[in-house]
Design an enzyme around this catalytic site. Structure first.
Site, PDB file in Angstrom:
ATOM      1  N   ASP A  12       0.682  -1.028   0.012  1.00 52.13           N
ATOM      2  CA  ASP A  12       0.058   0.132  -0.075  1.00 52.13           C
ATOM      3  C   ASP A  12       0.918   1.297   0.010  1.00 52.13           C
ATOM      4  O   ASP A  12       1.655   1.607   0.864  1.00 52.13           O
ATOM      5  CB  ASP A  12      -0.859   0.095   1.293  1.00 52.13           C
ATOM      6  CG  ASP A  12      -1.948   1.094   1.107  1.00 52.13           C
ATOM      7  OD1 ASP A  12      -2.118   1.814   0.394  1.00 52.13           O
ATOM      8  OD2 ASP A  12      -2.946   0.880   1.977  1.00 52.13           O
ATOM      9  N   ASP A 106      -3.640   2.556  -5.568  1.00 55.38           N
ATOM     10  CA  ASP A 106      -2.459   2.634  -4.485  1.00 55.38           C
ATOM     11  C   ASP A 106      -2.249   1.602  -3.998  1.00 55.38           C
ATOM     12  O   ASP A 106      -1.584   1.260  -2.826  1.00 55.38           O
ATOM     13  CB  ASP A 106      -2.347   3.708  -3.957  1.00 55.38           C
ATOM     14  CG  ASP A 106      -3.683   3.991  -2.953  1.00 55.38           C
ATOM     15  OD1 ASP A 106      -4.676   2.875  -3.082  1.00 55.38           O
ATOM     16  OD2 ASP A 106      -3.523   4.745  -1.996  1.00 55.38           O
ATOM     17  N   GLU A 107      -2.963   0.308  -4.165  1.00 55.98           N
ATOM     18  CA  GLU A 107      -2.799  -1.178  -3.417  1.00 55.98           C
ATOM     19  C   GLU A 107      -2.636  -2.198  -4.094  1.00 55.98           C
ATOM     20  O   GLU A 107      -3.312  -2.274  -5.374  1.00 55.98           O
ATOM     21  CB  GLU A 107      -4.092  -1.266  -2.612  1.00 55.98           C
ATOM     22  CG  GLU A 107      -4.569  -0.490  -1.371  1.00 55.98           C
ATOM     23  CD  GLU A 107      -5.480  -0.724  -0.347  1.00 55.98           C
ATOM     24  OE1 GLU A 107      -5.315  -1.728   0.357  1.00 55.98           O
ATOM     25  OE2 GLU A 107      -6.675  -0.143  -0.753  1.00 55.98           O
TER      26      GLU A 107
END
Length: 385
Positions: A12, A106-107
């Protein structure tokens, strides 16, 4: 596949939007930064850890956030830049990882199952994290565990710029002392219900019989019971970039009825906009196609700020259609297509929108998911555009 055979790393990017802004403007580093609309009715899409010390969090009204931290720096946000850096990270992971899932902008979940016999899953994760930061300049946190649930929870616990490994067999004991609100999927209503029952920690929740949880929350209660016990068999879904989402309608009878055509375009746009949001994606380009009765076909498209909001996409579709439909002859087919897709949700696509609009879309999508997308639609799409 048995849980003992699985090795899942969750990665993350720390305060992703803020980190990107700091790369482009180093003067923002170490400052309380708010990403979102500057107006009082806007919301905070993201904030730096320095801002969080003042009690600020995402989805908070910007007016409240600025009151809590009067010297905070407000940045509107740039989805094109965020998309660019997200793609850079994706490329690094794609070049290195055997199989990964991109769950949001974003993960990432990375399936390292089997690599423990060769390179070592922990070492691999550390090296990959270092490479992401070296090649993109972005800080990243990660956790290695036997399933997606534990790895995600653990990553959230060690942020920012942290790393941890939860050995197989320690899932339940790791979750036990955490608050029930740390379990993914536990919303405000469920959390309030559990806290009212005196269920504050995951340990207490895990000790509740599954049958009781089923009586309390139905199927969700069973799933929640599994999560509390550290059980999650969800697979890592291999990442494939979807190029577009589209739909088109060939009419049973060719028509010149502009009122009808506008209504059809509204329904079609709403349909695939809902599909966008369901897939947690945004579009950066809208295209409209018109085919006339003589089979002559024309298409026009327009690049837009990344969005998946009906009112933005409907306005763009209408403008494109009105620009395109100038022959005033019978129409056989119309179509609409969204391209240049990126991961993202409604909230982050509207930096200047209000809480009311965000809640409205969330409510609409909730009804559509529960009862079907055809149950709820815009009357304006039938009567006028």
């Amino acid at each position: 596949m048995l849980a003992s055979e699985r090795h899942i790393t969750h990665m993350d990017l720390d305060t992703f939007f803020v980190s990107v802004e700091c790369l482009n403007n180093p003067k923002l580093k170490g400052k309380p930064v708010l990403i979102g609309g500057s107006g009082d009715r806007g919301v905070v899409a993201s904030c730096s850890y320095e801002a969080r010390k003042f009690g600020i969090h995402s989805a908070m009204p910007m007016k409240t956030a600025r009151r809590l931290c009067q010297h905070a720096i407000v940045v509107r946000g740039d989805m094109e830049q965020y998309s660019k850096y997200s793609n850079l990270v994706t490329d690094v992971i794609r070049d290195t990882a055997p199989m990964f899932e991109k769950s949001s902008i974003d993960e990432f979940y990375i399936d390292l199952t089997g690599m423990d016999k060769f390179f070592g899953c922990s070492l691999f994760s550390k090296e990959l994290g270092k490479r992401v930061t070296k090649e993109t300049g972005l800080p990243i946190s990660f956790a290695l565990a036997s399933n997606k649930l534990i790895s995600k929870v653990a990553t959230n616990e060690v942020k920012p710029n942290g790393q941890i490994e939860i050995p197989f067999g320690n899932e339940r004991s790791y979750l036990a002392p955490l608050s029930v609100i740390k379990i993914p999927g536990v919303g405000k209503q469920t959390a309030f219900l559990l806290l009212k029952m005196g269920v504050e920690t995951v340990k207490v929740l895990a000790d509740i019989p599954t049958e009781m949880m089923h009586n309390l929350l139905g199927k969700n209660g069973i799933e929640l019971s599994k999560k509390a016990n550290g059980i999650d068999e969800t697979p890592v879904i291999p990442y494939h970039e979807q190029k577009s989402i589209s739909t088109e309608n060939t009419f049973s009878q060719d028509t010149i009825d502009i009122h009808f055509l506008h209504g059809q375009l509204v329904r079609m746009t709403e349909k695939i906009a809902f599909e966008l949001r369901s897939q947690n994606k945004l579009t950066g380009c809208v295209a409209v196609k018109v085919r006339y009765s003589d089979f002559e076909t024309h298409t026009v498209q327009k690049a837009i700020p990344y969005s998946n909001a009906d009112h933005v996409l409907l306005r763009t579709a209408r403008d494109l259609f009105d620009k395109l439909y100038q022959r005033r002859v019978l129409v056989r087919l119309i179509g609409i297509r969204f391209t240049n897709l990126i991961p993202g949700n409604y909230q982050i696509s509207l930096f200047d929108d209000t809480q009311e609009n965000i809640r409205l879309y969330q409510a609409i999508d909730s009804v559509k998911k529960q009862f079907g997308e055809k149950l709820l639609f815009r009357a304006a799409g039938v009567e006028r555009f």
